[in-house]
Write a protein that holds these residues in place. Sequence first.
Motif, PDB file in Angstrom:
ATOM      1  N   UNK A   1       2.487   2.138   5.321  1.00 33.53           N
ATOM      2  CA  UNK A   1       1.896   2.079   3.983  1.00 33.53           C
ATOM      3  C   UNK A   1       2.511   3.138   3.085  1.00 33.53           C
ATOM      4  N   UNK A   2       2.652   4.351   3.598  1.00 37.10           N
ATOM      5  CA  UNK A   2       3.248   5.429   2.802  1.00 37.10           C
ATOM      6  C   UNK A   2       4.702   5.097   2.479  1.00 37.10           C
ATOM      7  N   UNK A   3       5.453   4.610   3.452  1.00 38.47           N
ATOM      8  CA  UNK A   3       6.859   4.261   3.223  1.00 38.47           C
ATOM      9  C   UNK A   3       6.986   3.166   2.171  1.00 38.47           C
ATOM     10  N   UNK A   4       6.154   2.122   2.276  1.00 37.77           N
ATOM     11  CA  UNK A   4       6.208   1.019   1.313  1.00 37.77           C
ATOM     12  C   UNK A   4       5.823   1.498  -0.080  1.00 37.77           C
TER      13      UNK A   4
ATOM     14  N   UNK B   1       6.198   4.552  -1.336  1.00 36.29           N
ATOM     15  CA  UNK B   1       7.296   5.359  -1.885  1.00 36.29           C
ATOM     16  C   UNK B   1       8.459   4.462  -2.290  1.00 36.29           C
ATOM     17  N   UNK B   2       8.779   3.468  -1.453  1.00 41.06           N
ATOM     18  CA  UNK B   2       9.871   2.553  -1.789  1.00 41.06           C
ATOM     19  C   UNK B   2       9.555   1.768  -3.058  1.00 41.06           C
TER      20      UNK B   2
ATOM     21  N   UNK C   1      10.381   0.822  -8.862  1.00 37.37           N
ATOM     22  CA  UNK C   1       9.779   0.739 -10.189  1.00 37.37           C
ATOM     23  C   UNK C   1      10.419   1.730 -11.150  1.00 37.37           C
ATOM     24  N   UNK C   2      10.639   2.950 -10.693  1.00 34.72           N
ATOM     25  CA  UNK C   2      11.250   3.965 -11.559  1.00 34.72           C
ATOM     26  C   UNK C   2      12.659   3.539 -11.953  1.00 34.72           C
ATOM     27  N   UNK C   3      13.411   2.998 -11.020  1.00 37.56           N
ATOM     28  CA  UNK C   3      14.774   2.548 -11.349  1.00 37.56           C
ATOM     29  C   UNK C   3      14.757   1.403 -12.349  1.00 37.56           C
TER      30      UNK C   3
END
Length: 134
Positions: free
Chosen positions: A90-93, A95-96, A101-103
């Motif tokens: 969940x944490x990895x998803x 952050x990914x 989104x930022x990109x």
Amino acid sequence: MLDQVRPVLGIALLAGAALWFVRGSGAVRWLLASYFAFLLPFGLINLPGEWLDIRYAYLPSTCFCGLLAMALRMGWLRGGAVARTLVGMVVFIAVAADVLLVRQLERKYDGFGRSAESVEARRQFELRRAGPHV
């Protein structure tokens, strides 16, 4: 259909929050109380637009992130190997998804910055800043 699901989901989330408030630690109680206190002006009370300053809308999200962190921590501490793997996933998803989104937002706003309107506004700003002596 969404109009029928939304109230049921809201009541279920509110019931879950009440249960967590009763059974949770002091930090959970504080985060829940703060979340609802900060969310109240934005969601439940109809206020004139000038009175409510939208720049403070981040406050409910900070409490929500704290609640999410507490939930993940509880899942990590109370769960076995499978629960810890799920928390890690969940944490990895999350952050990914945030990085993607930022990109996307960077590409979008770079495009806005290169538009004809932006170039013209930048040129007008430079002319005003240079003053009458140019």
